[in-house]
Design a protein around this motif. Structure first.
Motif, PDB file in Angstrom:
ATOM      1  N   ARG A   1       0.822  -1.210   0.000  1.00 46.83           N
ATOM      2  CA  ARG A   1       0.000   0.000   0.000  1.00 46.83           C
ATOM      3  C   ARG A   1       0.861   1.267   0.000  1.00 46.83           C
ATOM      4  O   ARG A   1       0.564   2.224  -0.707  1.00 46.83           O
ATOM      5  CB  ARG A   1      -0.952   0.002   1.196  1.00 46.83           C
ATOM      6  CG  ARG A   1      -2.042  -1.037   1.081  1.00 46.83           C
ATOM      7  CD  ARG A   1      -2.903  -1.115   2.345  1.00 46.83           C
ATOM      8  NE  ARG A   1      -3.828  -2.217   2.267  1.00 46.83           N
ATOM      9  CZ  ARG A   1      -4.950  -2.214   1.569  1.00 46.83           C
ATOM     10  NH1 ARG A   1      -5.298  -1.141   0.885  1.00 46.83           N
ATOM     11  NH2 ARG A   1      -5.734  -3.274   1.554  1.00 46.83           N
ATOM     12  N   ASP A   2       1.922   1.269   0.775  1.00 42.03           N
ATOM     13  CA  ASP A   2       2.818   2.417   0.831  1.00 42.03           C
ATOM     14  C   ASP A   2       3.471   2.659  -0.533  1.00 42.03           C
ATOM     15  O   ASP A   2       3.560   3.800  -0.991  1.00 42.03           O
ATOM     16  CB  ASP A   2       3.880   2.203   1.911  1.00 42.03           C
ATOM     17  CG  ASP A   2       4.773   3.412   2.064  1.00 42.03           C
ATOM     18  OD1 ASP A   2       4.241   4.513   2.332  1.00 42.03           O
ATOM     19  OD2 ASP A   2       5.997   3.259   1.911  1.00 42.03           O
ATOM     20  N   ASN A   3       3.908   1.592  -1.168  1.00 44.27           N
ATOM     21  CA  ASN A   3       4.553   1.745  -2.472  1.00 44.27           C
ATOM     22  C   ASN A   3       3.564   2.201  -3.539  1.00 44.27           C
ATOM     23  O   ASN A   3       3.925   3.008  -4.402  1.00 44.27           O
ATOM     24  CB  ASN A   3       5.258   0.449  -2.880  1.00 44.27           C
ATOM     25  CG  ASN A   3       6.622   0.359  -2.237  1.00 44.27           C
ATOM     26  OD1 ASN A   3       7.560   0.987  -2.680  1.00 44.27           O
ATOM     27  ND2 ASN A   3       6.717  -0.412  -1.158  1.00 44.27           N
ATOM     28  N   VAL A   4       2.327   1.713  -3.507  1.00 43.89           N
ATOM     29  CA  VAL A   4       1.317   2.192  -4.448  1.00 43.89           C
ATOM     30  C   VAL A   4       1.072   3.681  -4.223  1.00 43.89           C
ATOM     31  O   VAL A   4       1.019   4.467  -5.179  1.00 43.89           O
ATOM     32  CB  VAL A   4       0.001   1.384  -4.340  1.00 43.89           C
ATOM     33  CG1 VAL A   4      -1.135   2.074  -5.102  1.00 43.89           C
ATOM     34  CG2 VAL A   4       0.207  -0.030  -4.861  1.00 43.89           C
TER      35      VAL A   4
ATOM     36  N   GLU B   1       2.050   5.493  -7.646  1.00 42.36           N
ATOM     37  CA  GLU B   1       0.908   5.793  -8.507  1.00 42.36           C
ATOM     38  C   GLU B   1       0.858   7.242  -8.978  1.00 42.36           C
ATOM     39  O   GLU B   1       0.676   7.485 -10.181  1.00 42.36           O
ATOM     40  CB  GLU B   1      -0.399   5.406  -7.817  1.00 42.36           C
ATOM     41  CG  GLU B   1      -1.589   5.515  -8.748  1.00 42.36           C
ATOM     42  CD  GLU B   1      -2.868   4.998  -8.118  1.00 42.36           C
ATOM     43  OE1 GLU B   1      -3.655   4.398  -8.846  1.00 42.36           O
ATOM     44  OE2 GLU B   1      -3.063   5.200  -6.900  1.00 42.36           O
ATOM     45  N   PRO B   2       1.054   8.236  -8.112  1.00 45.13           N
ATOM     46  CA  PRO B   2       1.013   9.617  -8.612  1.00 45.13           C
ATOM     47  C   PRO B   2       2.119   9.910  -9.629  1.00 45.13           C
ATOM     48  O   PRO B   2       1.892  10.629 -10.597  1.00 45.13           O
ATOM     49  CB  PRO B   2       1.205  10.474  -7.346  1.00 45.13           C
ATOM     50  CG  PRO B   2       0.864   9.585  -6.216  1.00 45.13           C
ATOM     51  CD  PRO B   2       1.192   8.193  -6.652  1.00 45.13           C
ATOM     52  N   VAL B   3       3.280   9.336  -9.429  1.00 43.75           N
ATOM     53  CA  VAL B   3       4.390   9.542 -10.363  1.00 43.75           C
ATOM     54  C   VAL B   3       4.053   8.899 -11.707  1.00 43.75           C
ATOM     55  O   VAL B   3       4.257   9.491 -12.770  1.00 43.75           O
ATOM     56  CB  VAL B   3       5.706   8.961  -9.790  1.00 43.75           C
ATOM     57  CG1 VAL B   3       6.833   9.036 -10.791  1.00 43.75           C
ATOM     58  CG2 VAL B   3       6.073   9.678  -8.496  1.00 43.75           C
TER      59      VAL B   3
ATOM     60  N   SER C   1       3.437  10.830 -15.274  1.00 46.32           N
ATOM     61  CA  SER C   1       4.254  10.529 -16.456  1.00 46.32           C
ATOM     62  C   SER C   1       3.388  10.121 -17.650  1.00 46.32           C
ATOM     63  O   SER C   1       3.798  10.279 -18.790  1.00 46.32           O
ATOM     64  CB  SER C   1       5.272   9.423 -16.152  1.00 46.32           C
ATOM     65  OG  SER C   1       4.636   8.167 -16.046  1.00 46.32           O
ATOM     66  N   ARG C   2       2.183   9.610 -17.377  1.00 46.27           N
ATOM     67  CA  ARG C   2       1.249   9.198 -18.429  1.00 46.27           C
ATOM     68  C   ARG C   2       0.245  10.284 -18.778  1.00 46.27           C
ATOM     69  O   ARG C   2      -0.605  10.085 -19.633  1.00 46.27           O
ATOM     70  CB  ARG C   2       0.488   7.934 -18.002  1.00 46.27           C
ATOM     71  CG  ARG C   2       1.344   6.756 -17.703  1.00 46.27           C
ATOM     72  CD  ARG C   2       1.805   6.160 -18.990  1.00 46.27           C
ATOM     73  NE  ARG C   2       2.546   4.941 -18.689  1.00 46.27           N
ATOM     74  CZ  ARG C   2       3.170   4.245 -19.585  1.00 46.27           C
ATOM     75  NH1 ARG C   2       3.144   4.592 -20.836  1.00 46.27           N
ATOM     76  NH2 ARG C   2       3.844   3.177 -19.240  1.00 46.27           N
ATOM     77  N   GLY C   3       0.303  11.408 -18.057  1.00 43.19           N
ATOM     78  CA  GLY C   3      -0.628  12.488 -18.294  1.00 43.19           C
ATOM     79  C   GLY C   3      -2.031  12.180 -17.824  1.00 43.19           C
ATOM     80  O   GLY C   3      -3.002  12.741 -18.307  1.00 43.19           O
ATOM     81  N   VAL C   4      -2.137  11.277 -16.828  1.00 43.62           N
ATOM     82  CA  VAL C   4      -3.436  10.883 -16.286  1.00 43.62           C
ATOM     83  C   VAL C   4      -3.653  11.614 -14.974  1.00 43.62           C
ATOM     84  O   VAL C   4      -2.751  11.712 -14.153  1.00 43.62           O
ATOM     85  CB  VAL C   4      -3.486   9.346 -16.055  1.00 43.62           C
ATOM     86  CG1 VAL C   4      -4.812   8.955 -15.442  1.00 43.62           C
ATOM     87  CG2 VAL C   4      -3.209   8.611 -17.341  1.00 43.62           C
ATOM     88  N   GLN C   5      -4.864  12.110 -14.777  1.00 43.80           N
ATOM     89  CA  GLN C   5      -5.169  12.820 -13.531  1.00 43.80           C
ATOM     90  C   GLN C   5      -5.720  11.901 -12.502  1.00 43.80           C
ATOM     91  O   GLN C   5      -6.426  11.028 -12.632  1.00 43.80           O
ATOM     92  CB  GLN C   5      -6.157  13.957 -13.807  1.00 43.80           C
ATOM     93  CG  GLN C   5      -5.583  14.992 -14.721  1.00 43.80           C
ATOM     94  CD  GLN C   5      -4.352  15.693 -14.149  1.00 43.80           C
ATOM     95  OE1 GLN C   5      -4.200  15.822 -12.932  1.00 43.80           O
ATOM     96  NE2 GLN C   5      -3.453  16.120 -14.994  1.00 43.80           N
TER      97      GLN C   5
END
Length: 95
Positions: A78-81, A85-87, A91-95
């Motif tokens: 969970r900590d790693n997600v 995930e925000p990074v 990088s994918r241009g997803v909000q």
């Protein structure tokens, strides 16, 4: 020595990154799901060895050890997600 996120020593993260780099090498030849399963199996195998050969806490049951390892894995995943995930999304241009 500088500490990192959650006071994890840099040498700990460097060691973990070595395992990730090895997994990434396997990704060149095998599917990610296969590599994921291999890493989980290897962790379980090593942790079984650590538990069987432990020096102390011989009163700890296998069920207690399994619950501890599962709880720690849950927190780490969970900590790693939360960190990755925000990074990844950025990088994918997803909000």
């Amino acid at each position: 020595m500088a500490e990192t996120r959650h006071n994890i020593p840099p040498e700990f993260l460097d060691a973990a990154d070595e395992f990730v780099q090895l997994a990434n090498k396997f990704n060149d030849k095998y599917p990610r799901e296969w590599v994921r399963a291999v890493m989980m199996y290897a962790a379980a195998r090593y942790n079984a060895f650590v538990w069987v050969t432990r020096d102390g806490d011989h009163e700890q049951s296998l069920d207690s050890a399994v619950a501890y390892y599962a709880s720690e894995y849950d927190k780490m995943l969970r900590d790693n997600v939360d960190e990755i995930e925000p990074v990844y999304r950025k990088s994918r241009g997803v909000q």
